[in-house]
Design a protein around this motif. Structure first.
Motif, PDB file in Angstrom:
ATOM      1  N   GLY A 315     -28.750   3.974  21.934  1.00 43.67           N
ATOM      2  CA  GLY A 315     -27.552   4.750  22.214  1.00 43.67           C
ATOM      3  C   GLY A 315     -27.609   6.202  21.794  1.00 43.67           C
ATOM      4  O   GLY A 315     -26.782   7.010  22.220  1.00 43.67           O
ATOM      5  N   ARG A 316     -28.576   6.571  20.941  1.00 42.04           N
ATOM      6  CA  ARG A 316     -28.656   7.952  20.487  1.00 42.04           C
ATOM      7  C   ARG A 316     -29.113   8.887  21.604  1.00 42.04           C
ATOM      8  O   ARG A 316     -29.844   8.478  22.507  1.00 42.04           O
ATOM      9  CB  ARG A 316     -29.614   8.067  19.300  1.00 42.04           C
ATOM     10  N   VAL A 317     -28.666  10.136  21.526  1.00 38.98           N
ATOM     11  CA  VAL A 317     -29.032  11.157  22.504  1.00 38.98           C
ATOM     12  C   VAL A 317     -29.788  12.252  21.771  1.00 38.98           C
ATOM     13  O   VAL A 317     -29.443  12.614  20.634  1.00 38.98           O
ATOM     14  CB  VAL A 317     -27.789  11.764  23.189  1.00 38.98           C
ATOM     15  N   GLY A 318     -30.844  12.760  22.417  1.00 43.69           N
ATOM     16  CA  GLY A 318     -31.629  13.809  21.773  1.00 43.69           C
ATOM     17  C   GLY A 318     -32.354  14.676  22.780  1.00 43.69           C
ATOM     18  O   GLY A 318     -32.186  14.522  23.992  1.00 43.69           O
ATOM     19  N   ILE A 319     -33.138  15.580  22.236  1.00 47.10           N
ATOM     20  CA  ILE A 319     -33.916  16.519  23.046  1.00 47.10           C
ATOM     21  C   ILE A 319     -35.387  16.355  22.683  1.00 47.10           C
ATOM     22  O   ILE A 319     -35.728  16.278  21.488  1.00 47.10           O
ATOM     23  CB  ILE A 319     -33.491  17.976  22.767  1.00 47.10           C
ATOM     24  N   ARG A 330     -44.112   8.621  24.411  1.00 51.06           N
ATOM     25  CA  ARG A 330     -43.489   8.525  23.094  1.00 51.06           C
ATOM     26  C   ARG A 330     -43.536   9.864  22.359  1.00 51.06           C
ATOM     27  O   ARG A 330     -44.303  10.062  21.417  1.00 51.06           O
ATOM     28  CB  ARG A 330     -44.149   7.423  22.280  1.00 51.06           C
ATOM     29  N   PRO A 331     -42.696  10.803  22.783  1.00 50.54           N
ATOM     30  CA  PRO A 331     -42.668  12.130  22.159  1.00 50.54           C
ATOM     31  C   PRO A 331     -41.832  12.160  20.876  1.00 50.54           C
ATOM     32  O   PRO A 331     -41.271  11.131  20.463  1.00 50.54           O
ATOM     33  CB  PRO A 331     -42.019  12.987  23.249  1.00 50.54           C
ATOM     34  N   VAL A 332     -41.741  13.330  20.281  1.00 56.60           N
ATOM     35  CA  VAL A 332     -40.840  13.553  19.146  1.00 56.60           C
ATOM     36  C   VAL A 332     -39.478  13.944  19.704  1.00 56.60           C
ATOM     37  O   VAL A 332     -39.386  14.794  20.595  1.00 56.60           O
ATOM     38  CB  VAL A 332     -41.381  14.661  18.215  1.00 56.60           C
ATOM     39  N   ILE A 333     -38.419  13.314  19.197  1.00 63.40           N
ATOM     40  CA  ILE A 333     -37.060  13.547  19.697  1.00 63.40           C
ATOM     41  C   ILE A 333     -36.199  14.198  18.609  1.00 63.40           C
ATOM     42  O   ILE A 333     -36.173  13.720  17.472  1.00 63.40           O
ATOM     43  CB  ILE A 333     -36.386  12.226  20.129  1.00 63.40           C
ATOM     44  N   ARG A 334     -35.502  15.270  18.965  1.00 66.57           N
ATOM     45  CA  ARG A 334     -34.507  15.865  18.079  1.00 66.57           C
ATOM     46  C   ARG A 334     -33.164  15.226  18.411  1.00 66.57           C
ATOM     47  O   ARG A 334     -32.556  15.514  19.447  1.00 66.57           O
ATOM     48  CB  ARG A 334     -34.439  17.372  18.271  1.00 66.57           C
ATOM     49  N   VAL A 335     -32.696  14.331  17.556  1.00 66.06           N
ATOM     50  CA  VAL A 335     -31.452  13.598  17.798  1.00 66.06           C
ATOM     51  C   VAL A 335     -30.251  14.516  17.567  1.00 66.06           C
ATOM     52  O   VAL A 335     -30.161  15.194  16.535  1.00 66.06           O
ATOM     53  CB  VAL A 335     -31.356  12.367  16.871  1.00 66.06           C
ATOM     54  N   GLN A 341     -22.206   8.151  20.214  1.00 65.75           N
ATOM     55  CA  GLN A 341     -22.086   9.395  20.975  1.00 65.75           C
ATOM     56  C   GLN A 341     -21.344  10.506  20.222  1.00 65.75           C
ATOM     57  O   GLN A 341     -20.803  11.426  20.833  1.00 65.75           O
ATOM     58  CB  GLN A 341     -21.397   9.146  22.315  1.00 65.75           C
ATOM     59  N   GLN A 342     -21.350  10.406  18.883  1.00 65.09           N
ATOM     60  CA  GLN A 342     -20.762  11.450  18.058  1.00 65.09           C
ATOM     61  C   GLN A 342     -21.839  12.457  17.671  1.00 65.09           C
ATOM     62  O   GLN A 342     -22.976  12.079  17.368  1.00 65.09           O
ATOM     63  CB  GLN A 342     -20.136  10.844  16.788  1.00 65.09           C
ATOM     64  N   GLU A 343     -21.486  13.738  17.686  1.00 65.69           N
ATOM     65  CA  GLU A 343     -22.449  14.774  17.326  1.00 65.69           C
ATOM     66  C   GLU A 343     -22.843  14.656  15.857  1.00 65.69           C
ATOM     67  O   GLU A 343     -22.005  14.364  14.999  1.00 65.69           O
ATOM     68  CB  GLU A 343     -21.863  16.163  17.602  1.00 65.69           C
ATOM     69  N   VAL A 344     -24.143  14.886  15.589  1.00 63.43           N
ATOM     70  CA  VAL A 344     -24.666  14.805  14.223  1.00 63.43           C
ATOM     71  C   VAL A 344     -25.493  16.054  13.941  1.00 63.43           C
ATOM     72  O   VAL A 344     -25.877  16.789  14.860  1.00 63.43           O
ATOM     73  CB  VAL A 344     -25.549  13.553  14.037  1.00 63.43           C
ATOM     74  N   SER A 345     -25.758  16.308  12.669  1.00 61.61           N
ATOM     75  CA  SER A 345     -26.682  17.383  12.317  1.00 61.61           C
ATOM     76  C   SER A 345     -28.049  16.991  12.852  1.00 61.61           C
ATOM     77  O   SER A 345     -28.542  15.891  12.542  1.00 61.61           O
ATOM     78  CB  SER A 345     -26.741  17.567  10.798  1.00 61.61           C
ATOM     79  N   PRO A 346     -28.664  17.825  13.693  1.00 58.18           N
ATOM     80  CA  PRO A 346     -29.929  17.451  14.335  1.00 58.18           C
ATOM     81  C   PRO A 346     -31.017  17.027  13.337  1.00 58.18           C
ATOM     82  O   PRO A 346     -31.179  17.640  12.292  1.00 58.18           O
ATOM     83  CB  PRO A 346     -30.322  18.729  15.082  1.00 58.18           C
ATOM     84  N   TYR A 347     -31.722  15.963  13.687  1.00 57.29           N
ATOM     85  CA  TYR A 347     -32.882  15.506  12.926  1.00 57.29           C
ATOM     86  C   TYR A 347     -33.892  14.936  13.909  1.00 57.29           C
ATOM     87  O   TYR A 347     -33.542  14.600  15.042  1.00 57.29           O
ATOM     88  CB  TYR A 347     -32.492  14.461  11.878  1.00 57.29           C
ATOM     89  N   GLU A 348     -35.142  14.824  13.485  1.00 55.59           N
ATOM     90  CA  GLU A 348     -36.188  14.401  14.415  1.00 55.59           C
ATOM     91  C   GLU A 348     -36.762  13.030  14.084  1.00 55.59           C
ATOM     92  O   GLU A 348     -36.884  12.657  12.914  1.00 55.59           O
ATOM     93  CB  GLU A 348     -37.314  15.449  14.450  1.00 55.59           C
TER      94      GLU A 348
END
Length: 368
Positions: A315-319, A330-335, A341-348
């Motif tokens: 369910g998490r969304v990232g870049i 299987r890349p690195v994702i910045r969540v 679907q709540q915004e969080v402080s970005p982490y990878e």
């Protein structure tokens, strides 16, 4: 910077890269703040994805394999070239017509040399998929994509320049025969009947028969049109060739042709996620497709390019922030959003790490 679906964009978003229309004119410049009017205008021009700048994607570098200007120029040249060659097919004895076909082929060769120069200078893994989608005609876009993929794969094979240029031209023209297939069949949203499918299959032979008569086209290039649907086990078409009977160019084209086809959106089905496209190639490796070419292709393509917005199976969304060599899907994702679907402080998170192997990408709307 990141790549997102235009349908997900709200007014106030800042454009990360300039957008061009099919004639090479700038629709909106980099840095423009989107309004409802601008979003409506882009949709009317068949733009489906755009690059944006926001706080969540700060520091993520997006590198396109092919500049937008070169892409629209190439698609237009392919469109023009297909139509011109088809019109000239019944007038081969006409000197003026022969001169015109020569100009068309030279324009194809020039476009491919520009593509080759860009790919040769770019030492990174091919990042084709991270591109704004503008042109709506599948056949011409597909022809360009296959040409770019084939060029990169030919480079990975270490082939001489002459061979690479022939493969590139062959890839651009591999689906030329589809100009002879009724458009209502090519664009049919329902499953084709047996008779309709047989008409589609004829594009290989029809393309070959036309291209081999064009003096400026080397015969191996024409064979790209004829053999790109042949398979290593002999179950392909039109001639049921197998293994070493298949031209080396066609072995490269069959891999990249299938990958681009299944990962592109069509009127009768949505695009498949890139890692699923690779699974099809791996499943057919050694039977349908040349095993060496499948492996080399996996090594040279970033199927989830940096800047792409994705959703994970939890369910998490990232870049996508970093590409993992040797682990294409299987890349690195910045969540940037949690499972709710709540915004969080970005982490990878690194999807290639052992503890994260159960996590996978299930949605990438900019690629659909």
């Amino acid at each position: 910077m990141r790549l997102v679906s235009l349908d997900r964009c709200e007014p106030g978003i800042k454009l990360g890269k300039s957008i061009y229309n099919e004639n090479g004119k700038v629709l909106l410049t980099e840095g423009t703040e989107l309004t409802k009017k601008f979003i409506k205008k882009l949709k009317k021009c068949n733009v489906t994805t755009i690059y944006i700048e926001d706080e969540e994607s700060v520091g993520i570098e997006v590198v396109e394999a092919i500049p937008a200007e070169l892409r629209w120029e190439a698609v237009n040249k392919i469109t023009e070239g297909f139509k011109t060659i088809a019109e000239l097919d019944s007038h081969r004895s006409n000197i003026q017509g022969m001169m015109k076909s020569g100009r068309i082929i030279r324009s194809f060769q020039k476009i491919f040399k520009d593509i080759l120069n860009d790919l040769s200078e770019n030492q990174r893994t091919l990042n084709l998929l991270a591109t704004t989608k503008i042109h709506e005609n599948y056949v011409y876009n597909h022809s360009l994509n296959v040409s770019i993929y084939a060029c990169q794969l030919a480079l990975e094979n270490g082939l001489p320049l002459r061979n690479i240029e022939e493969i590139g031209l062959g890839a651009m023209l591999h689906d030329f025969g589809k100009v002879f297939v009724p458009r209502e069949i090519l664009n049919k949203p329902e499953k084709l009947t047996k008779e309709e499918y047989e008409q589609v299959k004829l594009h290989c032979e029809k393309g070959f028969e036309t291209l081999r008569k064009v003096h400026e086209i080397p015969l191996p290039v024409a064979h790209c049109a004829l053999q790109h649907h042949e398979r290593m086990d002999g179950l392909g078409y039109p001639r049921g060739l197998k293994e070493d009977q298949i031209h080396k160019y066609a072995k490269i084209l069959s891999v990249v042709d299938v990958f681009d086809a299944v990962t592109s959106s069509r009127v009768y089905r949505p695009a498949m996620l890139p890692h699923k496209g690779l699974e099809i190639l791996f499943a057919g490796s050694g039977t349908q497709f040349d095993r060496k070419q499948v492996q080399l292709f996996t090594n040279c393509i970033a199927i989830y390019p940096q800047g792409l917005t994705v959703k994970l199976n939890d369910g998490r969304v990232g870049i996508v922030s970093k590409y993992n060599f040797g682990s294409a899907g299987r890349p690195v994702i910045r969540v940037i959003k949690d499972m709710d679907q709540q915004e969080v402080s970005p982490y990878e998170i690194d999807l290639s790490e052992k503890d994260n192997l159960a996590i996978e990408i299930v949605e990438a709307d900019a690629l659909m």
